[in-house]
Design a protein around this motif. Structure first.
Motif, PDB file in Angstrom:
ATOM      1  N   GLN A 143       0.759  -1.174  -0.059  1.00  0.00           N
ATOM      2  CA  GLN A 143       0.003  -0.041   0.026  1.00  0.00           C
ATOM      3  C   GLN A 143       0.914   1.401  -0.150  1.00  0.00           C
ATOM      4  O   GLN A 143       0.622   2.247  -0.701  1.00  0.00           O
ATOM      5  CB  GLN A 143      -0.997  -0.015   1.105  1.00  0.00           C
ATOM      6  CG  GLN A 143      -1.916  -0.966   1.251  1.00  0.00           C
ATOM      7  CD  GLN A 143      -1.611  -2.284   1.694  1.00  0.00           C
ATOM      8  OE1 GLN A 143      -0.562  -2.601   1.794  1.00  0.00           O
ATOM      9  NE2 GLN A 143      -2.518  -2.928   2.177  1.00  0.00           N
ATOM     10  N   PHE A 202      -4.865  -6.092  -2.384  1.00  0.00           N
ATOM     11  CA  PHE A 202      -5.549  -4.775  -1.385  1.00  0.00           C
ATOM     12  C   PHE A 202      -6.469  -4.077  -2.226  1.00  0.00           C
ATOM     13  O   PHE A 202      -6.245  -3.814  -3.337  1.00  0.00           O
ATOM     14  CB  PHE A 202      -4.322  -4.088  -0.762  1.00  0.00           C
ATOM     15  CG  PHE A 202      -3.529  -3.319  -1.585  1.00  0.00           C
ATOM     16  CD1 PHE A 202      -3.848  -1.864  -1.904  1.00  0.00           C
ATOM     17  CD2 PHE A 202      -2.322  -3.707  -2.119  1.00  0.00           C
ATOM     18  CE1 PHE A 202      -3.101  -1.370  -2.670  1.00  0.00           C
ATOM     19  CE2 PHE A 202      -1.581  -3.110  -2.931  1.00  0.00           C
ATOM     20  CZ  PHE A 202      -2.072  -1.706  -3.216  1.00  0.00           C
ATOM     21  N   MET A 238      -7.243   0.203  -1.390  1.00  0.00           N
ATOM     22  CA  MET A 238      -7.076   1.209  -0.498  1.00  0.00           C
ATOM     23  C   MET A 238      -7.645   2.449  -1.024  1.00  0.00           C
ATOM     24  O   MET A 238      -7.439   2.852  -2.005  1.00  0.00           O
ATOM     25  CB  MET A 238      -5.146   1.480  -0.587  1.00  0.00           C
ATOM     26  CG  MET A 238      -5.092   2.508   0.530  1.00  0.00           C
ATOM     27  SD  MET A 238      -3.167   2.968   0.631  1.00  0.00           S
ATOM     28  CE  MET A 238      -2.652   3.369  -0.742  1.00  0.00           C
TER      29      MET A 238
END
Length: 203
Positions: free
Chosen positions: A4, A82, A84
């Motif tokens: 991230q 992920f 984000m």
């Protein structure tokens, strides 16, 4: 380095890389030429359109609804394992004529949520408490006047102050992960600046 954090750094780097090109084409019917005088939403639109012409930093979604409210998040980056959320804000403390904009400080640093608007500071708490989960990102599009007389109005000082304010008001874990500079813009008061990236995390 987390995936991230690396993705946020790359996003800021890519934004900073295309801003000078966008600036050369940006014409406002009221203000001087260049990207600097445009409002936040239009700037994001022009930058993302420019990024779409070449390789994008992962998959970027815009105006995604928060899981726990009707509010919408400016950007969501999808990467390897992920998603984000990122809130972006224009950091421009002067007006088109070079005078200080008295409303901009509040739109960045005010800790007091208002019905009609939010600051970058209150956005940090909104992200932290949202159903998106952590880490989450904040992106500042900062424009600096040439030969700025206020020593505090530099990208590094603004990044430091914002980090301190998030910790002071909300006790939220935050890190400044990147300051990606750009220069050579046409506007006399918005000639250079930086894209600043912060990441929110659990302590």
């Amino acid at each position: 380095m987390s995936n991230q954090k690396a993705a946020l750094q790359q996003l800021a780097r890519d934004f900073a890389a295309v801003i000078p090109g966008v600036d050369q084409e940006a014409e406002h019917d009221r203000w001087d030429p260049g990207i600097g005088p445009f409002e936040e939403e239009k700037q994001l639109e022009m930058i993302l359109d420019e990024l779409a012409e070449g390789p994008r930093p992962g998959h970027i979604e815009t105006e995604e609804q928060y899981p726990d409210s009707r509010k919408r998040c400016d950007l969501v980056i999808t990467g390897d394992g992920f998603r984000m959320p990122i809130e972006a804000k224009l950091l421009r403390f002067r007006r088109d004529n070079g005078n200080i904009d008295p409303n901009m400080y509040k739109s960045v640093f005010s800790p007091f949520p208002e019905r009609s608007s939010s600051s970058l500071l209150t956005d940090s708490r909104k992200l932290y408490e949202s159903g998106f989960g952590l880490p989450a990102g904040l992106l500042g599009l900062y424009y600096e006047k040439d030969r700025e007389e206020y020593d505090q109005l530099t990208a590094d000082r603004i990044a430091e102050k914002f980090q301190q304010d998030v910790s002071f008001w909300y006790d939220i874990g935050i890190e400044t992960v990147t300051i990606e500079r750009f220069e050579g813009l046409r506007h006399q008061h918005f000639g250079h600046g930086a894209v600043i990236g912060w990441i929110l995390r659990d302590e």
